[in-house]
Design a protein around this motif. Structure first.
Motif, PDB file in Angstrom:
ATOM      1  N   LEU A  32      49.866 -10.667  -3.136  1.00 15.86           N
ATOM      2  CA  LEU A  32      49.512 -10.199  -4.472  1.00 15.86           C
ATOM      3  C   LEU A  32      48.940 -11.326  -5.319  1.00 15.86           C
ATOM      4  N   PHE A  36      45.216 -11.161  -7.042  1.00 11.77           N
ATOM      5  CA  PHE A  36      44.993 -11.345  -8.475  1.00 11.77           C
ATOM      6  C   PHE A  36      44.161 -12.580  -8.758  1.00 11.77           C
ATOM      7  N   GLU A  39      40.567 -11.618  -8.584  1.00 10.48           N
ATOM      8  CA  GLU A  39      40.146 -10.501  -9.441  1.00 10.48           C
ATOM      9  C   GLU A  39      39.338 -11.013 -10.633  1.00 10.48           C
ATOM     10  N   VAL A  42      40.660 -12.641 -14.339  1.00  8.85           N
ATOM     11  CA  VAL A  42      41.966 -13.292 -14.285  1.00  8.85           C
ATOM     12  C   VAL A  42      41.787 -14.788 -14.519  1.00  8.85           C
ATOM     13  N   VAL A  45      47.524 -16.643 -12.873  1.00  5.27           N
ATOM     14  CA  VAL A  45      48.512 -15.692 -12.351  1.00  5.27           C
ATOM     15  C   VAL A  45      49.644 -16.458 -11.679  1.00  5.27           C
ATOM     16  N   LEU A  52      55.726 -10.888 -12.641  1.00  7.32           N
ATOM     17  CA  LEU A  52      54.299 -11.172 -12.617  1.00  7.32           C
ATOM     18  C   LEU A  52      53.928 -11.690 -14.002  1.00  7.32           C
ATOM     19  N   ILE A  54      50.637 -12.949 -15.879  1.00 12.62           N
ATOM     20  CA  ILE A  54      49.194 -12.937 -15.666  1.00 12.62           C
ATOM     21  C   ILE A  54      48.479 -13.062 -17.003  1.00 12.62           C
ATOM     22  N   TYR A  56      44.662 -12.730 -18.545  1.00 16.64           N
ATOM     23  CA  TYR A  56      43.354 -12.199 -18.166  1.00 16.64           C
ATOM     24  C   TYR A  56      42.535 -11.805 -19.383  1.00 16.64           C
ATOM     25  N   VAL A  66      45.650  -3.730 -13.224  1.00 17.44           N
ATOM     26  CA  VAL A  66      46.696  -4.632 -12.733  1.00 17.44           C
ATOM     27  C   VAL A  66      47.767  -3.820 -12.004  1.00 17.44           C
ATOM     28  N   LEU A  69      46.468  -2.454  -8.611  1.00 15.91           N
ATOM     29  CA  LEU A  69      46.483  -3.498  -7.580  1.00 15.91           C
ATOM     30  C   LEU A  69      47.895  -3.761  -7.092  1.00 15.91           C
ATOM     31  N   LEU A  70      48.816  -3.797  -8.017  1.00 16.60           N
ATOM     32  CA  LEU A  70      50.216  -3.999  -7.663  1.00 16.60           C
ATOM     33  C   LEU A  70      50.706  -2.908  -6.715  1.00 16.60           C
TER      34      LEU A  70
END
Length: 112
Positions: A32, A36, A39, A42, A45, A52, A54, A56, A66, A69-70
């Motif tokens: 993960l 990220f 991505e 971002v 991260v 998490l 992050i 962005y 987000v 994707l998770l």
């Protein structure tokens, strides 16, 4: 994993999210972080055991992306009330931020 900050990054749209995760093993967490890191939007991260963190560009990336994707990597946001509350608040703030950015872009382009 940490991604470097781009000097061209628009500071007006930079957001930081701290989200609690459920149902992830260490291998999923490492993958993960790589996903990220690649991505668009971002800046930074950090994925650790159940969290998490992050940063962005909200003009490029959304909380819903987000979360998608998770979930695509076998994880999910925690179902506790605090995480749900924060996610809702984050979404509202991003909507307002994107609306303000759109309004700023219109006013700077000279359109009425």
């Amino acid at each position: 994993m940490t991604s470097p900050t781009s000097p061209a990054q628009d500071e007006r749209a930079l957001v930081r999210r701290h989200l609690k995760l459920d149902h992830m093993n260490q291998l999923q967490i490492e993958r993960l972080a790589e996903v990220f890191g690649a991505e668009p939007g971002v800046v930074k991260v950090v994925v650790r055991k159940h969290w998490l963190d992050i940063d962005y560009d909200a003009a490029v990336l959304t909380l819903d992306r987000v979360i998608a994707l998770l979930e695509a990597h076998g994880g999910e946001l925690s179902h506790d009330w605090w995480t749900a509350f924060k996610a809702h608040w984050y979404r509202r703030r991003e909507e307002k931020l994107r609306a303000r950015l759109a309004q700023d872009d219109e006013s700077s382009s000279g359109e009425p």
